[in-house]
Design a protein around this motif. Structure first.
Motif, mmCIF file in Angstrom:
data_model
loop_
_atom_site.group_PDB
_atom_site.id
_atom_site.type_symbol
_atom_site.label_atom_id
_atom_site.label_comp_id
_atom_site.label_asym_id
_atom_site.label_seq_id
_atom_site.Cartn_x
_atom_site.Cartn_y
_atom_site.Cartn_z
ATOM 1 N N SER A 115 -34.471 -9.942 -33.106
ATOM 2 C CA SER A 115 -34.462 -8.602 -33.716
ATOM 3 C C SER A 115 -33.218 -7.801 -33.346
ATOM 4 C CB SER A 115 -35.716 -7.827 -33.287
ATOM 5 O OG SER A 115 -35.733 -7.652 -31.876
ATOM 6 N N LYS A 116 -32.507 -8.234 -32.305
ATOM 7 C CA LYS A 116 -31.329 -7.496 -31.850
ATOM 8 C C LYS A 116 -30.000 -8.103 -32.326
ATOM 9 C CE LYS A 116 -33.921 -6.170 -27.716
ATOM 10 N NZ LYS A 116 -34.010 -6.222 -26.251
ATOM 11 N N HIS A 117 -30.074 -9.201 -33.076
ATOM 12 C CA HIS A 117 -28.859 -9.928 -33.433
ATOM 13 C C HIS A 117 -27.928 -9.138 -34.359
ATOM 14 C CE1 HIS A 117 -30.201 -14.256 -32.199
ATOM 15 N NE2 HIS A 117 -30.391 -13.357 -31.252
ATOM 16 N N ASP A 118 -28.491 -8.416 -35.334
ATOM 17 C CA ASP A 118 -27.641 -7.627 -36.234
ATOM 18 C C ASP A 118 -26.849 -6.590 -35.455
ATOM 19 O OD1 ASP A 118 -28.448 -9.068 -38.418
ATOM 20 O OD2 ASP A 118 -29.938 -7.599 -39.095
ATOM 21 N N SER A 119 -27.532 -5.924 -34.517
ATOM 22 C CA SER A 119 -26.863 -4.928 -33.680
ATOM 23 C C SER A 119 -25.760 -5.571 -32.845
ATOM 24 C CB SER A 119 -27.887 -4.249 -32.774
ATOM 25 O OG SER A 119 -27.258 -3.397 -31.843
ATOM 26 N N LYS A 131 -24.044 -8.333 -33.549
ATOM 27 C CA LYS A 131 -22.924 -8.715 -34.423
ATOM 28 C C LYS A 131 -22.044 -7.510 -34.725
ATOM 29 C CE LYS A 131 -24.942 -12.754 -36.725
ATOM 30 N NZ LYS A 131 -25.573 -13.266 -37.966
ATOM 31 N N GLU A 132 -22.682 -6.375 -35.004
ATOM 32 C CA GLU A 132 -21.930 -5.145 -35.274
ATOM 33 C C GLU A 132 -21.069 -4.749 -34.076
ATOM 34 O OE1 GLU A 132 -24.597 -2.052 -36.491
ATOM 35 O OE2 GLU A 132 -25.434 -3.272 -38.115
#
Length: 270
Positions: free
Chosen positions: A95-99, A101-102
């Motif tokens: 759940s934290k991967h998008d954050s 990557k940003e």
């Protein structure tokens, strides 16, 4: 008197009035909020000294950051971005991967569903140059074997000892039993380094810490680092704040403040 300062202390900061030696206080830079100041020192000093003093991070190297969405993790990611062409691997729940990557993590890895060592090897067969290890136990051994020749492993915690809201003596014993051990002769043959870091035992190193904080304040003033605040909790909700971390929901720092913002003051600001 009257200066806004950041404070370093090994313990005793969850209270309204704190008494520390002047050498453990550092002026807050212009434009920094109190919440950011509370999130800066411990995490960024730790990440900076691990990466640059022990790790000797240089351009074109690779770094594995465990608990990449936590306080030290987010600080380490930002500091890695101040060096040219550093490849960042970061472990965190999906759940934290998008954050991540940003924020600059090239390869987020879900440690819950896959073997992070295998995932790193798929992308970088030789391994990585630096591993930041806050886990301990068998993970320290995995970290050591993931190092390239001349690689550095810096261990700075044993979070595997903590498995939830209550003590789990079996988990603690297992972690202790699996703790990594190596002798000098083995190191000589491996061409690798193992370092240990604990900011809490640097009390006597006032000049060294002051020089690190000066570098961090400079990076903050340049906009190159900025503490990531996950959430802010008043003292009377400390149990909920702890649960936020124990359940690994936070991305960035969980901050305690003496009291919740008053509604009247919010209305006055509006």
């Amino acid at each position: 008197v009257g200066d806004k300062v950041m404070v370093l202390a090994r313990s005793g900061l969850w209270q309204e009035v704190v008494n520390v030696p002047a050498s453990q206080t550092f002026p807050m830079p212009e434009g920094m909020s109190f919440e950011e100041a509370a999130a800066l020192l411990v995490n960024y000093i730790t990440a900076y000294m691990i990466l640059f003093d022990f790790g000797n991070l240089r351009p074109n190297q690779s770094v594995l950051i465990h608990m990449a969405a936590g306080g030290v993790g987010t600080a380490a990611i930002q500091l890695c971005k101040t060096v040219e062409n550093v490849t960042i691997f970061g472990t965190a729940s999906a759940s934290k991967h998008d954050s991540l990557k940003e924020s600059g993590v090239a390869h987020p890895i879900d440690y819950r569903t896959m073997d992070y060592a295998e995932e790193v090897r798929k992308i970088s067969p030789k391994g990585v140059d630096i591993v930041l290890d806050p886990l301990g136990g068998s993970d320290t051994s995995k970290a050591f074997h993931l190092l390239k020749p001349m690689g550095k492993l810096i261990t700075y915690g044993v979070s595997n000892l903590v498995t939830g809201q209550k003590k789990n003596l079996m988990a603690m014993a297992k972690t202790w039993w699996n703790q990594f051990s190596i002798n000098a002769l083995q190191l000589l043959h491996q061409n690798k380094a193992v370092c240990g870091y604990h900011l809490g035992y640097m009390d006597e190193e006032a000049e060294l810490l002051r020089s690190v904080v000066a570098k961090l304040v400079n990076l903050y003033s340049q906009g190159k680092i900025k503490p990531k605040i996950d959430s802010v909790w008043p003292f009377d909700q400390v149990a909920e704040a702890m649960r936020q971390m124990q359940e690994k929901k936070n991305v960035g720092k969980v901050i305690l403040v003496p009291e919740a913002p008053k509604e009247e003051s919010k209305k006055a600001e509006n």
